[in-house]
Design an enzyme around this catalytic site. Structure first.
Site, mmCIF file in Angstrom:
data_model
loop_
_atom_site.group_PDB
_atom_site.id
_atom_site.type_symbol
_atom_site.label_atom_id
_atom_site.label_comp_id
_atom_site.label_asym_id
_atom_site.label_seq_id
_atom_site.Cartn_x
_atom_site.Cartn_y
_atom_site.Cartn_z
ATOM 1 N N GLY A 150 0.832 -1.194 0.000
ATOM 2 C CA GLY A 150 0.000 0.000 0.000
ATOM 3 C C GLY A 150 0.870 1.249 0.000
ATOM 4 N N SER A 151 0.542 2.207 0.841
ATOM 5 C CA SER A 151 1.232 3.504 0.821
ATOM 6 C C SER A 151 2.645 3.475 1.391
ATOM 7 C CB SER A 151 0.396 4.549 1.564
ATOM 8 O OG SER A 151 -0.738 4.899 0.802
ATOM 9 N N VAL A 152 3.050 2.378 1.994
ATOM 10 C CA VAL A 152 4.471 2.240 2.353
ATOM 11 C C VAL A 152 5.320 2.288 1.083
ATOM 12 C CG1 VAL A 152 6.187 0.656 3.357
ATOM 13 C CG2 VAL A 152 4.028 1.069 4.540
#
Length: 515
Positions: A94-96
């Site tokens: 995801g946004s990592v």
């Protein structure tokens, strides 16, 4: 939603050889027992308890003072067929992923192929936006709207979100829609901070256009291979199992009854990258954490800027650098961190860079427990761990399944009276549960939950709307109309309320032509 415990599998946590024995999952021990535990055992006990409570299904790794203090795995990687997670399981980040996109931009900047102050239309000239720089995208100060809204409104709207025919092919589809529909920016670039997936999607496109390589090829050559991250890639999503990623795990959820599972892994926007799209493992993210302490990828000066707050036009600082949120540890030392959530996955990397500590957690069970890592931070700093409060629907849903609606309502009231600080009580919890019961054709149970919600939150328009929806599903148009009109009395602008009222009245008022 919570993941139930599967009786046929006894999941365990693997302790790396900081200690010389294997510890099975169990409950948190009492104070006298805890005082004799190693820190690795305390981490394990905490995560085991979270797993038993349905709050954690995933992998975790903790680094303390530059050394691995703990790593473990709890739960399942898929349910069709059921298989247990492994330490080398590959999770969607995801946004990592944003920190890797930012690193690619920083590398191009050091190569002299762009500047942070450069207008993004130098690289994507077809965009209908002026005055937005690369730095604005990195710092989330561009004002760009989230592209997903435009896609949801206009992209193959006749198809379901998980229909393979609806899947976008990549970022160029996003850019095409931005250019066609030209959604308005939310503010002048640099005026304020607003998290923007669109910004990092465009940054990945800039990387591809400058380098002449795909986003994955660029990251492989410039980041993943130098960092020896052999199980990490920006993946072009394919539904189901794929030989290219044999250890990949899948996103899923569990209904409130604690029994029925459902897939969350497939979404038509899975082909987007830059803001997400990267898959990795605990070990590879540990290598990523380690390499950021030296200048192998970029200079220390460049890294320092990435780990520094952005600045707005008025001079105020934000709490975001380049792909990292900026925070403080319990010792008031610098922290850089990021969380990611998409398609059932919830991931987190938390780095105390002045203390050489790191916490990495990777989950795949559609969890709502975003603050689970707080307890790990407590343990890292030798404090008793805080447990996340349990969402009440997770408890009452199982109670409905096992004991019926009357017992469930009594139990709800007992918990709210006796343990209000241990559970999350709000109207949305009951609302979610009610609609899930309605979807499962348990109408009487749904009616009971919606009635409870009206009793608990009588000033909310939403609770009457939900109750009326349930009545309508039973064919009780008279009482449905009464409650829809209550909604209108409370909030005349409530979503589609006039449409619902008009539809009932049109079908119930006699037509004079029929006399």
């Amino acid at each position: 939603m919570k993941i139930c415990k599967v009786n046929v599998l006894r999941f365990t946590a693997t302790i790396i050889p900081i200690i010389s024995f294997f510890i099975t999952c169990g409950q948190i021990q009492n104070k006298s027992e805890t005082s004799t535990q190693t820190k690795a055992e305390i981490f394990n006990s905490y995560l085991s308890e979270l797993h038993d409570r349905g709050q954690f299904n995933g992998n975790a790794l903790i680094i303390e003072n530059g050394e691995i203090a703990y790593r473990g795995t709890f739960g399942i990687g898929n349910f069709e067929p059921i298989d247990s997670l492994k330490l080398n399981s590959v999770f969607r980040l995801g946004s990592v992923s944003k920190q890797f996109t930012a690193m690619g931009i920083m590398m191009l900047k050091e190569e002299g192929k762009l500047t942070y102050e450069q207008d993004i239309r130098d690289f994507i000239p077809e965009l209908p936006y002026n005055g937005i720089t690369v730095r604005h995208l990195l710092n989330h100060t561009s004002g760009l709207p989230d592209y997903s809204r435009i896609m949801n409104e206009h992209w193959k709207v006749e198809l379901a979100y998980d229909d393979p025919e609806k899947f976008i092919s990549g970022n160029e589809d996003v850019i095409m829609m931005l250019c066609e529909y030209k959604p308005t920016v939310h503010f002048t670039p640099g005026e304020r901070w607003e998290y923007s997936n669109t910004g990092y999607n465009l940054l990945a496109t800039i990387i591809s256009r400058i380098s002449g390589m795909s986003f994955n090829e660029y990251l492989q050559e410039h980041i993943f291979i130098p960092a020896e991250m052999t199980s990490t890639l920006a993946y072009k999503y394919i539904p189901g199992f794929d030989d290219k990623m044999p250890n990949r795990v899948f996103g899923f959820g569990t209904k409130f009854n604690g029994i029925n599972r459902f897939t969350t892994d497939s979404h038509y926007l899975n082909g987007a990258y830059g803001e997400g799209g990267i898959y990795s493992t605990l070990e590879d993210l540990m290598k990523w954490d380690r390499i950021l302490y030296n200048d192998v990828l970029v200079s220390k000066q460049t890294l320092e800027e990435a780990f520094s707050p952005g600045k707005l036009n008025n001079g105020n600082l934000t709490d975001y650098g380049f792909g990292w949120f900026i925070d403080k540890s319990p010792n008031n030392k610098k922290v850089v961190k990021h969380m990611g959530g998409w398609a059932g996955f919830l991931t987190n990397i938390y780095r105390e860079i002045e203390e050489n500590n790191c916490i990495i957690t990777l989950t795949n069970n559609n969890t709502r427990y975003f603050n689970m890592d707080d307890g790990l931070i407590d343990i890292l700093h030798n404090k008793p761990p805080k447990f996340p409060r349990i969402f009440i629907a997770d408890v009452i849903g199982k109670k409905v399944q096992n004991e019926g609606i009357k017992a469930s309502i009594l139990y709800y009231k007992k918990l709210k009276s006796e343990q209000p600080d241990n559970y999350v009580f709000n109207e949305y919890e009951l609302n979610f549960l009610g609609y899930e019961l309605l979807e499962d054709k348990k109408v009487d149970e749904a009616i009971g939950i919606f009635k409870l919600n009206m009793e608990e939150y009588p000033k909310s328009a939403n609770v009457y709307d939900s109750y009326a929806d349930a009545l309508l599903s039973m064919g009780d148009t008279v009482n449905a109309l009464i409650n829809f009109k209550k909604v209108q009395d409370i909030d005349s602008t409530f979503f589609e309320i006039k449409k619902k009222i008009n539809a009932i009245e049109k079908n119930t008022i006699p037509n004079n032509d029929d006399n």
